[in-house]
Design a protein around this motif. Structure first.
Motif, PDB file in Angstrom:
ATOM      1  N   LYS A 299       0.840  -1.197   0.000  1.00 27.12           N
ATOM      2  CA  LYS A 299       0.000   0.000   0.000  1.00 27.12           C
ATOM      3  C   LYS A 299       0.877   1.252   0.000  1.00 27.12           C
ATOM      4  CE  LYS A 299      -2.152  -1.966   3.496  1.00 27.12           C
ATOM      5  NZ  LYS A 299      -1.968  -3.410   3.239  1.00 27.12           N
ATOM      6  N   VAL A 300       0.703   2.062  -1.036  1.00 23.92           N
ATOM      7  CA  VAL A 300       1.496   3.288  -1.187  1.00 23.92           C
ATOM      8  C   VAL A 300       0.564   4.482  -1.383  1.00 23.92           C
ATOM      9  CG1 VAL A 300       3.516   2.121  -2.141  1.00 23.92           C
ATOM     10  CG2 VAL A 300       1.718   2.915  -3.681  1.00 23.92           C
ATOM     11  N   SER A 301       1.051   5.664  -1.030  1.00 23.74           N
ATOM     12  CA  SER A 301       0.252   6.879  -1.177  1.00 23.74           C
ATOM     13  C   SER A 301       0.014   7.180  -2.652  1.00 23.74           C
ATOM     14  CB  SER A 301       0.942   8.059  -0.495  1.00 23.74           C
ATOM     15  OG  SER A 301       2.306   8.155  -0.865  1.00 23.74           O
ATOM     16  N   GLU A 302      -1.067   7.910  -2.946  1.00 23.94           N
ATOM     17  CA  GLU A 302      -1.488   8.149  -4.320  1.00 23.94           C
ATOM     18  C   GLU A 302      -0.593   9.144  -5.062  1.00 23.94           C
ATOM     19  OE1 GLU A 302      -5.489   9.776  -4.395  1.00 23.94           O
ATOM     20  OE2 GLU A 302      -5.246  10.452  -2.337  1.00 23.94           O
ATOM     21  N   LEU A 303       0.327   9.769  -4.348  1.00 23.91           N
ATOM     22  CA  LEU A 303       1.407  10.534  -4.965  1.00 23.91           C
ATOM     23  C   LEU A 303       2.716  10.014  -4.381  1.00 23.91           C
ATOM     24  CD1 LEU A 303       0.081  14.228  -4.842  1.00 23.91           C
ATOM     25  CD2 LEU A 303       0.130  12.709  -6.832  1.00 23.91           C
ATOM     26  N   CYS A 304       3.754  10.033  -5.195  1.00 27.00           N
ATOM     27  CA  CYS A 304       5.081   9.584  -4.757  1.00 27.00           C
ATOM     28  C   CYS A 304       6.005  10.801  -4.692  1.00 27.00           C
ATOM     29  CB  CYS A 304       5.631   8.556  -5.746  1.00 27.00           C
ATOM     30  SG  CYS A 304       7.288   7.951  -5.362  1.00 27.00           S
ATOM     31  N   LEU A 305       6.787  10.911  -3.634  1.00 34.27           N
ATOM     32  CA  LEU A 305       7.695  12.043  -3.481  1.00 34.27           C
ATOM     33  C   LEU A 305       9.009  11.764  -4.198  1.00 34.27           C
ATOM     34  CD1 LEU A 305       8.325  14.798  -2.225  1.00 34.27           C
ATOM     35  CD2 LEU A 305       9.178  13.583  -0.200  1.00 34.27           C
ATOM     36  N   GLY A 306       9.306  12.567  -5.213  1.00 38.48           N
ATOM     37  CA  GLY A 306      10.569  12.452  -5.931  1.00 38.48           C
ATOM     38  C   GLY A 306      11.651  13.243  -5.219  1.00 38.48           C
ATOM     39  N   THR A 307      12.809  12.603  -5.000  1.00 40.08           N
ATOM     40  CA  THR A 307      13.849  13.218  -4.173  1.00 40.08           C
ATOM     41  C   THR A 307      15.159  13.447  -4.922  1.00 40.08           C
ATOM     42  OG1 THR A 307      14.690  11.104  -3.344  1.00 40.08           O
ATOM     43  CG2 THR A 307      12.828  12.072  -2.167  1.00 40.08           C
ATOM     44  N   MET A 308      15.092  13.532  -6.234  1.00 40.03           N
ATOM     45  CA  MET A 308      16.316  13.747  -7.005  1.00 40.03           C
ATOM     46  C   MET A 308      16.988  15.067  -6.633  1.00 40.03           C
ATOM     47  SD  MET A 308      16.932  13.478 -11.139  1.00 40.03           S
ATOM     48  CE  MET A 308      15.962  14.922 -11.562  1.00 40.03           C
ATOM     49  N   GLY A 309      16.210  16.012  -6.119  1.00 41.68           N
ATOM     50  CA  GLY A 309      16.747  17.322  -5.756  1.00 41.68           C
ATOM     51  C   GLY A 309      17.125  17.463  -4.301  1.00 41.68           C
ATOM     52  N   PHE A 310      17.183  16.348  -3.547  1.00 40.49           N
ATOM     53  CA  PHE A 310      17.585  16.414  -2.139  1.00 40.49           C
ATOM     54  C   PHE A 310      19.102  16.384  -2.069  1.00 40.49           C
ATOM     55  CE2 PHE A 310      13.541  14.634   0.090  1.00 40.49           C
ATOM     56  CZ  PHE A 310      12.795  15.659  -0.481  1.00 40.49           C
ATOM     57  N   GLY A 311      19.669  17.530  -1.709  1.00 40.38           N
ATOM     58  CA  GLY A 311      21.118  17.682  -1.709  1.00 40.38           C
ATOM     59  C   GLY A 311      21.521  18.701  -2.769  1.00 40.38           C
ATOM     60  N   THR A 312      22.723  19.192  -2.675  1.00 39.00           N
ATOM     61  CA  THR A 312      23.191  20.222  -3.615  1.00 39.00           C
ATOM     62  C   THR A 312      24.509  19.833  -4.273  1.00 39.00           C
ATOM     63  OG1 THR A 312      24.285  21.395  -1.788  1.00 39.00           O
ATOM     64  CG2 THR A 312      22.028  22.071  -2.327  1.00 39.00           C
ATOM     65  N   ASP A 313      24.826  18.562  -4.265  1.00 37.72           N
ATOM     66  CA  ASP A 313      26.118  18.103  -4.782  1.00 37.72           C
ATOM     67  C   ASP A 313      26.288  18.336  -6.271  1.00 37.72           C
ATOM     68  OD1 ASP A 313      25.289  16.588  -2.331  1.00 37.72           O
ATOM     69  OD2 ASP A 313      27.342  15.832  -2.474  1.00 37.72           O
ATOM     70  N   ASN A 314      25.198  18.442  -6.998  1.00 34.21           N
ATOM     71  CA  ASN A 314      25.271  18.666  -8.447  1.00 34.21           C
ATOM     72  C   ASN A 314      25.109  20.144  -8.804  1.00 34.21           C
ATOM     73  OD1 ASN A 314      25.640  15.944  -9.082  1.00 34.21           O
ATOM     74  ND2 ASN A 314      23.441  15.542  -9.076  1.00 34.21           N
ATOM     75  N   GLY A 315      25.186  21.020  -7.809  1.00 34.61           N
ATOM     76  CA  GLY A 315      25.103  22.453  -8.073  1.00 34.61           C
ATOM     77  C   GLY A 315      23.698  23.010  -8.052  1.00 34.61           C
ATOM     78  N   TRP A 316      22.734  22.192  -7.688  1.00 35.25           N
ATOM     79  CA  TRP A 316      21.346  22.645  -7.557  1.00 35.25           C
ATOM     80  C   TRP A 316      20.652  21.722  -6.566  1.00 35.25           C
ATOM     81  CZ3 TRP A 316      17.247  19.346  -8.676  1.00 35.25           C
ATOM     82  CH2 TRP A 316      17.597  18.148  -9.326  1.00 35.25           C
ATOM     83  N   GLY A 317      19.492  22.110  -6.090  1.00 36.85           N
ATOM     84  CA  GLY A 317      18.739  21.244  -5.192  1.00 36.85           C
ATOM     85  C   GLY A 317      18.449  21.887  -3.853  1.00 36.85           C
ATOM     86  N   ALA A 318      17.933  21.066  -2.926  1.00 35.03           N
ATOM     87  CA  ALA A 318      17.536  21.540  -1.602  1.00 35.03           C
ATOM     88  C   ALA A 318      18.557  21.111  -0.551  1.00 35.03           C
ATOM     89  CB  ALA A 318      16.160  20.969  -1.242  1.00 35.03           C
ATOM     90  N   ASP A 319      18.817  22.008   0.396  1.00 39.93           N
ATOM     91  CA  ASP A 319      19.742  21.656   1.472  1.00 39.93           C
ATOM     92  C   ASP A 319      19.057  20.712   2.459  1.00 39.93           C
ATOM     93  OD1 ASP A 319      18.059  23.224   3.062  1.00 39.93           O
ATOM     94  OD2 ASP A 319      19.403  24.959   3.014  1.00 39.93           O
ATOM     95  N   LYS A 320      19.776  20.302   3.489  1.00 42.36           N
ATOM     96  CA  LYS A 320      19.255  19.302   4.424  1.00 42.36           C
ATOM     97  C   LYS A 320      17.985  19.773   5.124  1.00 42.36           C
ATOM     98  CE  LYS A 320      20.471  16.427   8.413  1.00 42.36           C
ATOM     99  NZ  LYS A 320      21.566  15.967   9.306  1.00 42.36           N
ATOM    100  N   ASP A 321      17.988  21.002   5.637  1.00 39.22           N
ATOM    101  CA  ASP A 321      16.826  21.496   6.372  1.00 39.22           C
ATOM    102  C   ASP A 321      15.587  21.542   5.484  1.00 39.22           C
ATOM    103  OD1 ASP A 321      18.319  21.753   8.667  1.00 39.22           O
ATOM    104  OD2 ASP A 321      18.682  23.905   8.433  1.00 39.22           O
ATOM    105  N   THR A 322      15.760  22.014   4.244  1.00 34.25           N
ATOM    106  CA  THR A 322      14.627  22.094   3.318  1.00 34.25           C
ATOM    107  C   THR A 322      14.142  20.702   2.944  1.00 34.25           C
ATOM    108  OG1 THR A 322      15.477  24.181   2.413  1.00 34.25           O
ATOM    109  CG2 THR A 322      13.823  23.003   1.111  1.00 34.25           C
ATOM    110  N   SER A 323      15.072  19.792   2.698  1.00 35.04           N
ATOM    111  CA  SER A 323      14.709  18.413   2.356  1.00 35.04           C
ATOM    112  C   SER A 323      13.918  17.770   3.482  1.00 35.04           C
ATOM    113  CB  SER A 323      15.962  17.588   2.053  1.00 35.04           C
ATOM    114  OG  SER A 323      16.668  18.122   0.951  1.00 35.04           O
TER     115      SER A 323
END
Length: 340
Positions: free
Chosen positions: A12-36
């Motif tokens: 059983k999974v929620s009807e939306l899935c959270l994509g986390t490719m942007g968690f972290g900034t190692d590739n020069g973009w994305g969300a920091d730890k607190d925001t993630s």
């Protein structure tokens, strides 16, 4: 959020899935730890339990941040999906691809970063056109039998390969793929030619990535906002703009955002579908979560379908030809239409 079964399983999974490719900034973009952390907290508070990540997202930081967050929560509430295939080690020639060695190595590394004893859903990330599908399936089944993975899934792979794999797995008594991850949106409907019909046949849930076309379907490019999508891509051309204007028009009618309309369109397409909604800002997630509270009328669905229509090619378009052109089949087409 409500919960849905993932493919032909009892998971059983929620009807939306959270994509986390942007968690972290190692590739020069994305969300920091607190925001993630704030995004994951918001998603969980809304009933969301389905997280999507991969071993290579933000050079492993996405998995690490999820692991840090989950270690403070009820692990069994969450369904963690990660992937293996893409290269995450520059010195090991077998640190990429679909082969068993890379699969086992990658899973062990993901388990450490995720701080968990098991992965709920393991995707093959992309087909390498090298490794035999039976090697892949046997490896996944062994991981499942050992309790390190609960379910197998597959991403970005030709329909014929997935079909062969699930048929072989059924014959051999191995675990079958229960989910299919592909790029799918109003401006990328080509999976409707082979991949989505195949998924329906095998009872697989489709988990579309880039369901908003890299943000194009939110209307941000029409508003002059910038993004990582190149101007010459199929997400930023005349056809994409036409589709987006239709989406925005319907959004105005309903008093919701264009993103809500684009996400709800695929949720009402008549197959098991759980969009992956990525976010690097909490406001983005809050807006996407509102999607589960809206519904599109048949007329609005038709309007969106017509604005984004693509040729199915052969044999899809051939099957849709009128009965007059198919008289040589002795009324076969008419009988099929009546059964539908």
């Amino acid at each position: 959020m409500k919960y849905k079964l993932l493919g032909r399983s009892g998971l059983k999974v929620s009807e939306l899935c959270l994509g986390t490719m942007g968690f972290g900034t190692d590739n020069g973009w994305g969300a920091d730890k607190d925001t993630s952390f704030a995004i994951m907290e918001e998603f969980a508070n809304a009933g969301g339990n389905f997280f999507d990540t991969a071993n290579v997202y933000q050079k492993g930081t996405s998995e690490r941040l999820i692991g840090d967050f989950i270690s403070q929560q009820d692990r069994d509430f969450f369904v963690l999906a990660t992937k293996y295939t893409l290269k995450d080690n520059q010195t090991n020639p077998n640190a990429s691809g679909n082969n068993r060695k890379n699969m086992m190595r990658s899973v062990e590394e993901s388990l450490k970063r995720l701080k968990t004893d098991f992965i709920d859903v393991l995707y093959l990330h992309i087909w390498d056109d090298i490794t035999p599908i039976d090697e892949v399936l046997r490896g996944l089944d062994d991981l499942i039998r050992h309790g390190k993975v609960n379910y197998a899934a597959i991403s970005d792979t030709p329909a014929w390969v997935v079909s062969k794999g699930n048929t072989l797995a059924e014959l051999m008594g191995w675990s079958q793929f229960i989910a299919l991850q592909v790029e799918y949106s109003l401006i990328q409907r080509t999976p409707e030619r082979e991949l989505i019909p195949m998924a329906k046949h095998y009872g697989m849930t489709v988990t579309p990535w880039a369901p908003l076309g890299g943000g194009a379907l939110t209307g941000k490019y029409l508003r002059g906002e910038q993004g990582r999508v190149k101007a010459e891509s199929n997400r930023r051309n005349e056809n994409a703009e036409k589709i987006t204007r239709t989406v925005m028009s319907i959004a105005d009618e309903l008093g919701v955002t264009a993103g809500n309309v684009a996400l709800q369109w695929m949720r009402q397409k008549g197959f098991s579908c759980i969009p992956i909604v990525g976010a690097t800002k909490i406001d983005q997630l809050k807006e996407n979560l509102k999607t589960v509270d809206i519904a599109l009328t048949d007329a609005q669905m038709q309007q969106l379908d017509e604005a984004s229509n693509i040729p199915l090619g052969f044999p899809g378009d051939f099957f849709k030809e009128d009965a007059v052109k198919l008289n040589s089949f002795g009324g076969f087409y008419d009988r099929v239409e009546k059964r539908k």
